[in-house]
Design a protein around this motif. Structure first.
Motif, mmCIF file in Angstrom:
data_model
loop_
_atom_site.group_PDB
_atom_site.id
_atom_site.type_symbol
_atom_site.label_atom_id
_atom_site.label_comp_id
_atom_site.label_asym_id
_atom_site.label_seq_id
_atom_site.Cartn_x
_atom_site.Cartn_y
_atom_site.Cartn_z
ATOM 1 N N GLY A 1 0.844 -1.197 0.000
ATOM 2 C CA GLY A 1 0.000 0.000 0.000
ATOM 3 C C GLY A 1 0.881 1.250 0.000
ATOM 4 N N PRO A 2 0.267 2.410 0.263
ATOM 5 C CA PRO A 2 1.046 3.655 0.274
ATOM 6 C C PRO A 2 2.308 3.575 1.142
ATOM 7 C CG PRO A 2 -1.278 4.137 0.482
ATOM 8 C CD PRO A 2 -1.158 2.649 0.483
ATOM 9 N N SER A 3 2.249 2.899 2.294
ATOM 10 C CA SER A 3 3.431 2.805 3.170
ATOM 11 C C SER A 3 4.562 2.087 2.448
ATOM 12 C CB SER A 3 3.120 2.031 4.450
ATOM 13 O OG SER A 3 2.164 2.691 5.215
ATOM 14 N N LYS B 1 -0.543 -8.573 -1.345
ATOM 15 C CA LYS B 1 -1.577 -9.514 -1.808
ATOM 16 C C LYS B 1 -2.169 -9.128 -3.162
ATOM 17 C CE LYS B 1 -3.321 -10.607 2.779
ATOM 18 N NZ LYS B 1 -4.432 -10.468 3.709
ATOM 19 N N GLY C 1 -2.642 -0.845 -1.974
ATOM 20 C CA GLY C 1 -3.233 -1.280 -0.705
ATOM 21 C C GLY C 1 -4.733 -1.160 -0.682
ATOM 22 N N VAL C 2 -5.240 -0.610 0.400
ATOM 23 C CA VAL C 2 -6.675 -0.559 0.648
ATOM 24 C C VAL C 2 -7.395 0.250 -0.446
ATOM 25 C CG1 VAL C 2 -6.730 1.491 2.144
ATOM 26 C CG2 VAL C 2 -8.244 -0.378 2.622
ATOM 27 N N TRP C 3 -6.660 1.126 -1.119
ATOM 28 C CA TRP C 3 -7.273 1.977 -2.148
ATOM 29 C C TRP C 3 -7.682 1.186 -3.380
ATOM 30 C CZ3 TRP C 3 -8.976 6.519 -0.703
ATOM 31 C CH2 TRP C 3 -8.475 6.999 0.510
ATOM 32 N N ILE D 1 -11.400 11.264 2.630
ATOM 33 C CA ILE D 1 -11.621 12.171 3.757
ATOM 34 C C ILE D 1 -10.626 13.324 3.612
ATOM 35 C CG2 ILE D 1 -11.678 12.360 6.291
ATOM 36 C CD1 ILE D 1 -11.887 9.219 6.234
ATOM 37 N N SER D 2 -9.414 12.974 3.176
ATOM 38 C CA SER D 2 -8.354 13.983 3.003
ATOM 39 C C SER D 2 -8.523 14.727 1.694
ATOM 40 C CB SER D 2 -6.993 13.297 2.951
ATOM 41 O OG SER D 2 -6.818 12.418 4.009
ATOM 42 N N VAL E 1 1.887 -13.206 2.141
ATOM 43 C CA VAL E 1 2.839 -13.653 3.162
ATOM 44 C C VAL E 1 2.074 -14.445 4.216
ATOM 45 C CG1 VAL E 1 4.417 -12.865 4.976
ATOM 46 C CG2 VAL E 1 4.446 -11.770 2.724
ATOM 47 N N ASP F 1 -7.379 -5.254 7.242
ATOM 48 C CA ASP F 1 -7.497 -6.571 6.613
ATOM 49 C C ASP F 1 -8.643 -7.411 7.160
ATOM 50 O OD1 ASP F 1 -5.695 -6.443 4.644
ATOM 51 O OD2 ASP F 1 -4.353 -7.997 5.400
ATOM 52 N N PRO G 1 -0.849 2.667 9.441
ATOM 53 C CA PRO G 1 -1.879 2.541 10.469
ATOM 54 C C PRO G 1 -1.487 1.598 11.604
ATOM 55 C CG PRO G 1 -2.856 2.414 8.286
ATOM 56 C CD PRO G 1 -1.371 2.458 8.081
ATOM 57 N N ASN H 1 -2.483 6.946 10.678
ATOM 58 C CA ASN H 1 -3.615 6.442 9.902
ATOM 59 C C ASN H 1 -3.849 7.169 8.596
ATOM 60 O OD1 ASN H 1 -4.719 4.215 11.502
ATOM 61 N ND2 ASN H 1 -4.861 5.786 13.087
ATOM 62 N N PHE H 2 -3.199 8.304 8.388
ATOM 63 C CA PHE H 2 -3.417 9.055 7.159
ATOM 64 C C PHE H 2 -2.132 9.133 6.338
ATOM 65 C CE2 PHE H 2 -6.987 10.328 9.702
ATOM 66 C CZ PHE H 2 -8.012 10.316 8.774
ATOM 67 N N VAL H 3 -2.274 9.066 5.025
ATOM 68 C CA VAL H 3 -1.116 9.076 4.117
ATOM 69 C C VAL H 3 -0.207 10.268 4.425
ATOM 70 C CG1 VAL H 3 -0.447 9.369 1.688
ATOM 71 C CG2 VAL H 3 -2.285 7.798 2.302
#
Ligand SMILES: Cc1cc2nc3c(=O)[nH]c(=O)nc-3n(C[C@H](O)[C@H](O)[C@H](O)COP(=O)(O)OP(=O)(O)OC[C@H]3O[C@@H](n4cnc5c(N)ncnc54)[C@H](O)[C@@H]3O)c2cc1C
Length: 500
Positions: free
Chosen positions: A25-27, A125, A130-132, A142-143, A203, A261, A467, A472-474
């Motif tokens: 994801g972004p991270s 995965k 990621g979640v996006w 939200i952002s 994983v 997840d 998170p 929790n925010f990018v």
């Protein structure tokens, strides 16, 4: 043994990497950009609102990159919307004065320094993002759009090119999740990170390795730095497309698996037995709502009855933003809603969301507090508890005065939050601040060192970010990326010095 295709060294069947990042994801994407040899430098421009920060930056920047600086010194005394000092520092450098609604250019510039590239792989995965990549594309962030951006790839410039002819979003606006997902996919391509990414890679286990003594593994000095000695972790998994298993061993492992997840459950009878109409996921709900709405549309065409009159209500359980999105989605399609939540006066984080920017959430909030009295096709059941969901689509609820209320549902959406899945770690390795309870991104995040993001309760060489650690925010994840990359670089150069 040398693997001719990848140039990496294999131990048994495992491939050695200096760093394995779990989660794409972004991270994971931001960290990969830094580990690929892209390095942030302070531009030398003053921070528009913080003279002390400018002074600290100027006194430390002696031509070196931010990865060489003392992050603790630079982030002294910073205050803002994150509890992590290094997240505040990165945010103030990347988005100066963002909380004041001002739009100053970033105080960081990026240089590619190939000799700083770290041998790494990012495992995830699904596709990068990621979640996006899993969200309903119509849901708005939200952002603000520009707060979703990753290093050195301005969101607004990307948007101007890629949504040409489509709706343009202004600086002070939110953007659809669909755009964010596409921007993240494009990032990997634009920044040439694809070679570091292994997607569709699930994983299944992360295991600390027994420390190997140099004398038992290697005989001469040059071999002391070999992977046999450096490997501290083993990562096992399988390819989701081919089912073929894989293994890596690595010096450092970074947990970037996000916090969404596993959906939270009500744990009531019938919740899991009827997955085609009892769901815990907004995008799955949207698809089912489309089908119901299409059937309703056919009814209306034939006999002229009002849309929604023919179908049982959509029962939505939960009082957060995802439940609010579900209410909006059902009403948008003209479907009746029964909204069940436990609190008497729901607040969701609506208090922090200004009404002019989040009118849809404020509307749902108003409907919940009004108990739906003034809104057609909407019923709010505050302070109700779900007791059971039966196979004939009846939802049994308990009202605040103890009475049992039964409601027949066309579909039930349980949207009561989600949590991370860290079952890939050995059971004895609980990384949470309070290790007697499971990791919770808000109430009990993974405990990390403030300026390295190394997991405090893990053996050496494990980091966590995003998170999982409460970022929790990018916008605030970038500080964690900086901390992890800085520490990995510092440890690498320390080891090289020892070998020399
Ligand atoms: C509905 C919703 C709305 C949001 N809105 C915003 C917003 O407006 N602004 C904002 O900044 N943030 C928002 N967020 C927060 C979001 O968590 C972050 O934006 C960001 O996605 C976190 O990045 P991450 O990479 O740490 O985690 P994620 O994006 O969750 O990515 C982690 C990835 O790791 C993968 N993974 C997990 N376990 C494994 C495994 N065992 N093997 C392989 N891969 C694995 C996951 O499948 C996932 O793809 C929102 C979150 C949700 C759920």
């Amino acid at each position: 043994m040398r693997n001719q295709n990848t140039g990496t060294t294999a131990l048994d069947d495992a491939v050695y990497k200096d760093v394995v990042v779990v989660g794409n994801g972004p991270s994971g994407m931001m960290l990969s950009y830094l580990l690929a040899g892209n390095v942030p430098y302070y531009t030398g421009q003053p921070h528009p609102a913080d003279e002390m920060l400018t002074a600290r930056l100027r006194s430390s920047a002696t031509g070196g990159s931010l990865l060489d600086q003392d992050l603790q010194f630079l982030s002294q005394g910073l205050e803002g919307r994150s509890r992590s000092p290094v997240s505040l520092l990165a945010d103030m450098l990347l988005h100066p004065c963002a909380d004041m609604g001002l739009d100053y250019p970033s105080l960081l510039e990026w240089r590619h320094e190939p000799f700083l590239q770290v041998d790494h792989v990012v495992l995830g995965k699904g596709p990068p993002g990621g979640v996006w990549q899993m969200m309903d594309g119509n849901v708005l962030t939200i952002s603000l759009g520009s707060w979703m951006e990753l290093p050195d790839f301005p969101f607004r410039q990307w948007e101007a090119i890629h949504t040409a002819g489509g709706p343009q979003h202004f600086r002070n606006s939110r953007v659809p999740a669909r755009s964010v997902a596409r921007y993240y996919s494009d990032y990997v391509q634009a920044k040439k990170l694809g070679r570091f990414f292994r997607n569709s890679a699930v994983v299944t286990a992360i295991t600390p390795l027994e420390p190997q003594s140099p004398s038992s593994a290697c005989k001469n000095q040059s071999e002391v730095s070999g992977p046999e000695v450096r490997a501290r972790w083993r990562i096992d998994g399988y390819d989701a497309t081919s089912s073929v298993t894989f293994s890596y061993v690595c010096r450092d492992v970074v947990l970037a698996t996000g916090g969404h997840d596993v959906p939270n459950m009500l744990h009531v009878p019938g919740e899991l037995e009827n997955p085609s109409w009892v769901m815990h996921n907004l995008s799955q709900l949207e698809k089912v709502l489309d089908t119901i709405a299409a059937n309703q549309g056919m009814c209306r065409c034939r006999n002229g009855t009002a849309r929604g009159a023919q179908c049982d209500p959509v029962v939505i359980v939960g009082a957060g933003l995802s439940a609010a999105d579900a209410v909006i989605a059902a009403r948008f399609r003209g479907l009746p809603v029964v909204h069940v939540f436990r609190s008497r006066t729901p607040q969701f984080s609506g208090r922090q969301l200004p009404e002019d920017m989040y009118p849809e959430y404020h509307k749902v909030h108003q409907m919940m507090n009004d108990r739906g009295r003034s809104y057609r096709l909407y019923t709010a059941l505050a302070e109700h508890k779900v007791l059971e969901i039966t196979s004939d689509r009846k939802v049994r609820l308990q009202s605040p005065d103890g009475k049992v209320v039964v409601c027949t549902a066309s579909v039930v959406a349980v949207l009561i939050g989600s949590r991370p899945n860290l079952s890939i770690l050995p059971p004895e390795l609980n990384l949470a601040g309070d290790s007697s309870r499971p990791v919770d991104c808000h109430a009990n995040p993974v405990q990390v060192e403030l300026f390295s993001y190394a997991a405090v309760r893990a053996p050496e060489g494990m980091y966590a970010m995003g998170p999982l650690v409460g970022d929790n925010f990018v916008r605030f994840i970038q500080g964690g990326t900086l901390a992890v990359a800085t520490d990995i670089h510092k440890n690498s150069s320390r080891k090289e010095e020892m070998i020399l």
